[in-house]
Design an enzyme around this catalytic site. Structure first.
Site, mmCIF file in Angstrom:
data_model
loop_
_atom_site.group_PDB
_atom_site.id
_atom_site.type_symbol
_atom_site.label_atom_id
_atom_site.label_comp_id
_atom_site.label_asym_id
_atom_site.label_seq_id
_atom_site.Cartn_x
_atom_site.Cartn_y
_atom_site.Cartn_z
ATOM 1 N N CYS A 263 -5.405 -2.302 -28.548
ATOM 2 C CA CYS A 263 -4.488 -2.368 -27.569
ATOM 3 C C CYS A 263 -3.169 -2.826 -27.726
ATOM 4 C CB CYS A 263 -5.062 -3.442 -26.471
ATOM 5 S SG CYS A 263 -5.092 -4.950 -26.914
ATOM 6 N N GLU B 8 -6.173 -10.291 -33.539
ATOM 7 C CA GLU B 8 -4.724 -10.305 -33.864
ATOM 8 C C GLU B 8 -4.002 -11.469 -34.795
ATOM 9 O OE1 GLU B 8 -2.596 -10.609 -29.810
ATOM 10 O OE2 GLU B 8 -3.875 -11.987 -29.290
ATOM 11 N N HIS C 48 0.848 -1.109 0.121
ATOM 12 C CA HIS C 48 0.107 -0.057 0.106
ATOM 13 C C HIS C 48 0.784 1.362 -0.038
ATOM 14 C CE1 HIS C 48 -3.645 -2.215 0.641
ATOM 15 N NE2 HIS C 48 -3.077 -2.928 1.648
ATOM 16 N N ASP D 275 1.013 -8.612 -32.530
ATOM 17 C CA ASP D 275 0.738 -9.679 -33.347
ATOM 18 C C ASP D 275 0.293 -9.760 -34.677
ATOM 19 O OD1 ASP D 275 1.876 -11.807 -31.458
ATOM 20 O OD2 ASP D 275 0.531 -11.592 -30.097
HETATM 21 C C1 PEP Z 1 -0.663 -7.296 -29.436
HETATM 22 O O1 PEP Z 1 -0.436 -8.698 -29.958
HETATM 23 O O2 PEP Z 1 -0.820 -6.438 -29.926
HETATM 24 C C2 PEP Z 1 -0.797 -7.564 -28.023
HETATM 25 C C3 PEP Z 1 -1.636 -6.272 -27.426
HETATM 26 O O3 PEP Z 1 -0.824 -8.296 -27.083
HETATM 27 P P1 PEP Z 1 0.872 -8.924 -26.750
HETATM 28 O O4 PEP Z 1 1.765 -7.790 -27.157
HETATM 29 O O5 PEP Z 1 0.707 -9.279 -25.323
HETATM 30 O O6 PEP Z 1 1.111 -9.956 -27.602
HETATM 31 MG MG MG Z 2 -0.741 -10.402 -28.739
#
Ligand code: PEP
Ligand code: MG
Length: 537
Positions: A499, A428, A188, A452
């Site tokens: 993401c 992906e 914490h 990916d």
């Molecule tokens: C991606 O593949 O863009 C992703 C966000 O996952 P990681 O980089 O963990 O494979």
């Molecule tokens: Mg990925």
């Protein structure tokens, strides 16, 4: 000049006088008492006073670091009323006729040892909490005030370790940085320090003697601590500090602002995390939620499969700390570059095209079910969504949903509550892009994993540094795919986000907005720079 290396809990640069904090000595003697009722009353009164003090800390912490981070003091108040704890103390006073100080100290030690021996990080950290509340009661019984944690001029605080109650008592305007010998990144105190937005280092082996009152520099970026630095080092850090403050000032102005483009389009801007300890950084950078919690880090940090309880505690803590904001947790994405010995996976010629992520989860449902149980149980404590990586076919999504239903039935039978959560998949693989229209019928959202997706679209191993010049995530094939995914999502009335790292590429923010992207999830430090781009797009 002496230089020490530690582990950074929060970045930034601080320069100033060093002040070593020594805890007040609560040495407790065992004495025999005659009036048992009077001694029990002494304990009750001290306990009530401790709760009152914690209430004051709570109010102060709410103002300074927000309700969620202040909750620790409410928890401490509840621990003081814990039946087992109170009974153990009063029983000792009654049966052994010992003074209240001794009963509190030995109960505190016993409970702390019990927590410390537990097979669960979250519970182990409770050992420090029970010690902290016991020391407070003992201090009150002994007529001691709070330990001196103040000074007239700003100072860098050095300590063995700091309990949350000690951290919050600090006059924030006076403390320039924390440097401690012990403490974990998940404690914490670490979270509070990060939220207080001051540099903090842990694991620094500074000397016992001779540093109090000296001049020091804390470099929270490189985790370095300097005692009596030479003039060149001071000049170098003065410059770095000024540059850093300038950057922060500019970005701070964007906090609290919405991510709305000039023509009124609103984008959800979330942050990516790898573990519980990153949450403070998410909040400090004003992200609207967590768009990707890479849950495999819980597995990577363990020596064996993390238990349902350990996972539940981690997901619950994140959900609670995010206080109702969206938390998208990605199910296990192990394999390829993320290898774990205890999974006993065979060596593969093409690991990136091999046994990874959802493929492992579908082949070994017992591992997957443990994670889903923990996730669903944690859904009661915030706004959790579940997302599955590496999907290539509709049957995989259907199978995952089937397993999720089985888990829900099991939980209901056991009387364990859960909420209906938003369910999404990562896009992906090129296959997922091409069948995005069918996938969209099965899920609530898409999150595009461009790291990916670029690798599989361009047939380039993302791990191979020699191929860097060919790994072009701006390739028209990748951008066209992103557009296809967004369009397929919108046709089915679901949302689509990014993401992968490309989401934080400031040269593409405007393009993504034009494509109709609904969400971008980036590393916490990139939230405000991306917001800046959206506002000006
Ligand atoms: C991606 O593949 O863009 C992703 C966000 O996952 P990681 O980089 O963990 O494979
Ligand atoms: Mg990925």
């Amino acid at each position: 000049m002496e230089v020490y290396q530690g582990k950074s809990v929060f970045g930034g640069i601080a320069m100033g006088r060093l002040s070593v904090y020594h805890k007040t000595d609560n040495a407790v003697k065992r004495t025999k008492i005659t009036d048992i009722e009077a001694e029990k009353k002494r304990f009750e009164d001290a306990k009530e006073e401790a709760k009152r003090q914690l209430g004051v800390f709570y109010e102060k912490a709410v103002r300074e670091v927000g309700e969620v981070n202040a909750a620790i003091f409410e928890m401490h108040q509840m621990m003081l009323d814990d039946l087992d704890y109170v009974e153990s103390i009063t029983n000792m006073i009654e049966t052994q006729q010992v003074n209240a100080e001794f009963a509190v100290a030995s109960t505190g030690d016993n409970f702390a040892q019990m927590f410390a021996a537990m097979d669960d990080d979250y519970m182990r950290e409770r050992a420090a909490d029970v010690k902290d509340i016991s020391n407070r009661v003992i201090s009150i019984l002994q007529g001691n005030g709070d330990a001196g944690l103040s000074g007239d001029e700003p100072f860098i605080l050095l300590a063995d370790d700091l309990a949350p109650s000690e951290t919050v008592q600090l006059d924030k305007s006076k403390v320039l940085a924390f440097v401690t010998r012990h403490g974990s990144t998940n404690s914490h105190t670490a979270i509070l320090a990060r939220t207080m937005n001051i540099p903090a280092l842990i694991g620094v082996d500074f000397p016992e003697e001779g540093v109090d009152g000296q001049f020091g520099i804390v470099d929270g970026f490189d985790a370095k601590f300097f005692v009596e630095p030479d003039e060149d080092t001071k000049a170098e850090y003065r410059k770095l500090k000024e540059e850093n403050e300038q950057k922060k000032r500019l970005l701070q102005e964007l906090k609290g602002k919405e991510n709305i483009t000039r023509d009124g389009t609103k984008i959800n801007l979330y942050a990516n995390i790898g573990g519980v300890s990153d949450v403070a950084n998410v909040l400090a950078n004003d992200a609207g939620g967590i768009g990707l919690f890479r849950s495999e880090f819980l597995y990577l940090e363990s020596e064996d499969y993390p238990t349902e309880e350990a996972q539940f505690a981690a997901y619950k803590t994140v959900a609670e700390n995010m206080a109702g904001k969206k938390v998208i947790i990605r199910t296990l994405d192990i394999g390829a570059d993320k290898q774990i010995d205890y999974f006993g996976l065979d060596r593969e010629d093409n690991p990136a095209l091999g046994y990874r992520a959802v493929r492992i989860c579908l082949n070994r449902p017992e591992i997957f079910k443990t994670q889903l149980r923990a996730l669903l149980r944690a859904s009661m404590f915030g706004n959790i969504s579940i997302m599955v990586p590496m999907i290539a076919s509709v049957w995989e999504v259907k199978k995952v949903k089937e397993i999720m239903e089985e888990v829900k039935t099991e939980l209901s039978t056991e009387g364990l509550p859960y909420k209906e959560v938003e369910f999404g998949v990562m896009i992906e693989t090129p296959a997922a892009v091409m069948i995005a229209d069918d996938l969209a019928k099965e899920v609530d959202f898409f999150s595009i994993g461009t790291n990916d997706l670029t690798q599989y679209t361009l047939a380039i191993d993302r791990q191979n540094a020699k191929l860097d010049r060919f790994y072009d995530s701006h390739h028209p094939a990748v951008l066209k795919m992103i557009q296809m995914v967004i369009d397929s999502a919108h046709e089915e009335g679901i949302w689509a986000g990014i993401c992968g790292e490309l989401g934080a590429d400031l040269t593409l923010t405007e393009t993504f907005v034009k494509m109709g992207i609904d969400e971008l999830s980036v590393s916490p430090a990139m939230v405000l720079p991306v917001r800046n781009k959206i506002i000006n797009a």
